[in-house]
Design an enzyme around this catalytic site. Structure first.
Site, mmCIF file in Angstrom:
data_model
loop_
_atom_site.group_PDB
_atom_site.id
_atom_site.type_symbol
_atom_site.label_atom_id
_atom_site.label_comp_id
_atom_site.label_asym_id
_atom_site.label_seq_id
_atom_site.Cartn_x
_atom_site.Cartn_y
_atom_site.Cartn_z
ATOM 1 N N SER A 147 15.257 3.204 -3.653
ATOM 2 C CA SER A 147 15.171 2.663 -2.287
ATOM 3 C C SER A 147 16.452 1.895 -2.041
ATOM 4 C CB SER A 147 13.977 1.708 -2.197
ATOM 5 O OG SER A 147 14.064 0.926 -1.032
ATOM 6 N N TYR A 162 9.081 -5.372 -5.826
ATOM 7 C CA TYR A 162 9.498 -4.041 -5.344
ATOM 8 C C TYR A 162 11.009 -3.869 -5.515
ATOM 9 C CZ TYR A 162 9.933 -0.041 -2.126
ATOM 10 O OH TYR A 162 10.211 1.192 -1.571
ATOM 11 N N LYS A 166 12.918 -1.080 -7.947
ATOM 12 C CA LYS A 166 13.798 -0.007 -7.461
ATOM 13 C C LYS A 166 15.195 -0.120 -8.069
ATOM 14 C CE LYS A 166 10.731 2.102 -4.938
ATOM 15 N NZ LYS A 166 10.220 3.420 -5.315
HETATM 16 P P1 NDP Z 1 2.928 6.059 0.905
HETATM 17 O O1 NDP Z 1 2.164 4.803 0.650
HETATM 18 O O2 NDP Z 1 2.773 6.759 2.198
HETATM 19 O O3 NDP Z 1 2.652 7.107 -0.275
HETATM 20 C C1 NDP Z 1 2.704 6.708 -1.618
HETATM 21 C C2 NDP Z 1 2.131 7.807 -2.460
HETATM 22 O O4 NDP Z 1 2.173 7.382 -3.829
HETATM 23 C C3 NDP Z 1 0.697 8.141 -2.119
HETATM 24 O O5 NDP Z 1 0.554 9.538 -2.033
HETATM 25 C C4 NDP Z 1 -0.083 7.594 -3.310
HETATM 26 O O6 NDP Z 1 -1.194 8.420 -3.540
HETATM 27 C C5 NDP Z 1 0.931 7.720 -4.437
HETATM 28 N N1 NDP Z 1 0.662 6.799 -5.554
HETATM 29 C C6 NDP Z 1 0.666 5.442 -5.530
HETATM 30 N N2 NDP Z 1 0.357 4.963 -6.741
HETATM 31 C C7 NDP Z 1 0.166 6.043 -7.558
HETATM 32 C C8 NDP Z 1 -0.181 6.199 -8.926
HETATM 33 N N3 NDP Z 1 -0.394 5.152 -9.731
HETATM 34 N N4 NDP Z 1 -0.290 7.451 -9.420
HETATM 35 C C9 NDP Z 1 -0.088 8.547 -8.640
HETATM 36 N N5 NDP Z 1 0.247 8.457 -7.338
HETATM 37 C C10 NDP Z 1 0.354 7.210 -6.802
HETATM 38 O O7 NDP Z 1 4.448 5.678 0.646
HETATM 39 P P2 NDP Z 1 5.817 6.315 1.190
HETATM 40 O O8 NDP Z 1 5.673 7.762 1.430
HETATM 41 O O9 NDP Z 1 6.323 5.445 2.253
HETATM 42 O O10 NDP Z 1 6.725 6.061 -0.093
HETATM 43 C C11 NDP Z 1 6.948 7.037 -1.085
HETATM 44 C C12 NDP Z 1 8.047 6.532 -1.995
HETATM 45 O O11 NDP Z 1 9.217 6.256 -1.234
HETATM 46 C C13 NDP Z 1 7.708 5.218 -2.722
HETATM 47 O O12 NDP Z 1 8.220 5.252 -4.030
HETATM 48 C C14 NDP Z 1 8.452 4.181 -1.907
HETATM 49 O O13 NDP Z 1 8.762 3.049 -2.653
HETATM 50 C C15 NDP Z 1 9.692 4.958 -1.508
HETATM 51 N N6 NDP Z 1 10.366 4.434 -0.328
HETATM 52 C C16 NDP Z 1 9.708 4.322 0.869
HETATM 53 C C17 NDP Z 1 10.375 3.832 1.964
HETATM 54 C C18 NDP Z 1 9.698 3.689 3.302
HETATM 55 O O14 NDP Z 1 10.279 3.031 4.186
HETATM 56 N N7 NDP Z 1 8.544 4.271 3.502
HETATM 57 C C19 NDP Z 1 11.781 3.403 1.889
HETATM 58 C C20 NDP Z 1 12.380 3.592 0.580
HETATM 59 C C21 NDP Z 1 11.678 4.078 -0.466
HETATM 60 P P3 NDP Z 1 -2.586 7.883 -4.126
HETATM 61 O O15 NDP Z 1 -2.796 6.499 -3.589
HETATM 62 O O16 NDP Z 1 -3.558 8.914 -3.670
HETATM 63 O O17 NDP Z 1 -2.403 7.925 -5.601
#
Ligand code: NDP
Length: 255
Positions: A147, A162, A166
């Protein structure tokens, strides 16, 4: 075959997307499938929606349930994928969580949970997939989700765990890229800025109002604007790109 298909295409490749049930993971999974990859979603909860969206368009996709913080889950999921698909060529190591908390308010358990999913979870996935690639002579590509928060510390919300997680992902990426170069496995990271997904859209309006003046392009990114960067890192197009971090943040980290 066109030049673009030849260089950026993923036909015949198997790509794992962790956290592909929603948000960035879902959008990128659709992009990987459109480029020809067979996509496997790993998440804790159901990813039927992603599977349906991809298969409805004629793509290949299935879901395997696993918690990326649990080694036994991950090993079982990867064994199932190897049995079904026979190889793993790409890992988009995307699953992550964020907690907006002041450091005095957050408990050590809060800190551990974020580090556990974002850093240790990505390490467990990368380590297990890297081993399969090395053992099978697969010259694969691992893309770790970092990120812009690994480069800058965000304001006005406090999210020390967080940001630290990252930054850790970025240096883990460089370390693994060096360690596994001899196996032909490339490891890079992706650093988005604020992207409109459930993780960021559900944040309070006053926070988003505070973010907007800090964004040189005066808008959040769209998840689909990350697809080309992931396709580049996943495909032969990035054959000599290793240990790098791709920043896709609308110039947020430029000042
Ligand atoms: P969301 O919250 O929309 O999605 C996160 C996903 O991670 C979900 O599908 C969740 O599925 C899965 N997840 C969380 N914990 C676990 C676990 N222990 N095991 C397996 N799966 C897991 O987040 P985003 O799409 O926004 O973010 C995705 C990535 O991008 C993250 O790493 C985030 O830090 C990074 N990011 C996001 C930004 C943003 O502005 N949105 C900016 C920069 C980076 P479930 O709960 O079903 O397991």
């Amino acid at each position: 075959m066109s030049y673009l298909d030849e260089v950026f295409g993923l036909t015949g490749k198997v790509a794992i997307v962790t956290g592909g049930g929603r948000g960035i993971g879902q959008t990128v999974a659709i992009g990987l499938a459109k480029a020809g990859a067979e996509v496997v979603i790993i998440a804790r909860s159901n990813a039927d929606e992603t599977v349906e969206k991809i298969t409805a368009e004629g793509g290949k996709c299935y879901f395997v349930r696993a918690d990326v913080t649990k080694e036994a889950d991950v090993d079982a999921a990867l064994a199932e994928i190897m049995k079904k698909s026979g190889h793993i060529d790409v890992l988009f190591n995307n699953a992550g969580i964020c907690k907006h908390q002041g450091t005095f308010e957050a408990s050590i358990e809060d800190w551990r949970e974020v580090i556990d999913v974002n850093l240790t979870g990505e390490y467990i996935m990368a380590r297990a997939v890297g081993k399969i690639m090395a053992d099978n002579g697969i010259h694969g590509s691992i893309i770790n989700m970092a990120s812009m928060s690994g480069t800058i510390a965000n304001i006005p919300q406090w999210q020390c765990s967080y940001n630290a997680s990252k930054a850790g992902v970025m240096h883990m990426t460089r370390s693994l890229a060096l360690e596994w170069a001899e196996y032909g496995i490339r490891v890079n990271s992706l650093s988005p800025g604020y992207i409109a997904t459930p993780m960021s859209v559900d944040t309070p309006q006053e926070l988003k109002d505070a973010w907007l003046p800090l964004m040189p392009m005066h808008r959040m990114g769209k998840p689909e604007e990350l697809i080309p960067a992931v396709l580049y890192l996943a495909s032969d197009a990035s054959g000599y790109t290793n240990g790098s971090d791709a920043i896709v943040d609308g110039a947020y980290t430029c000042f």
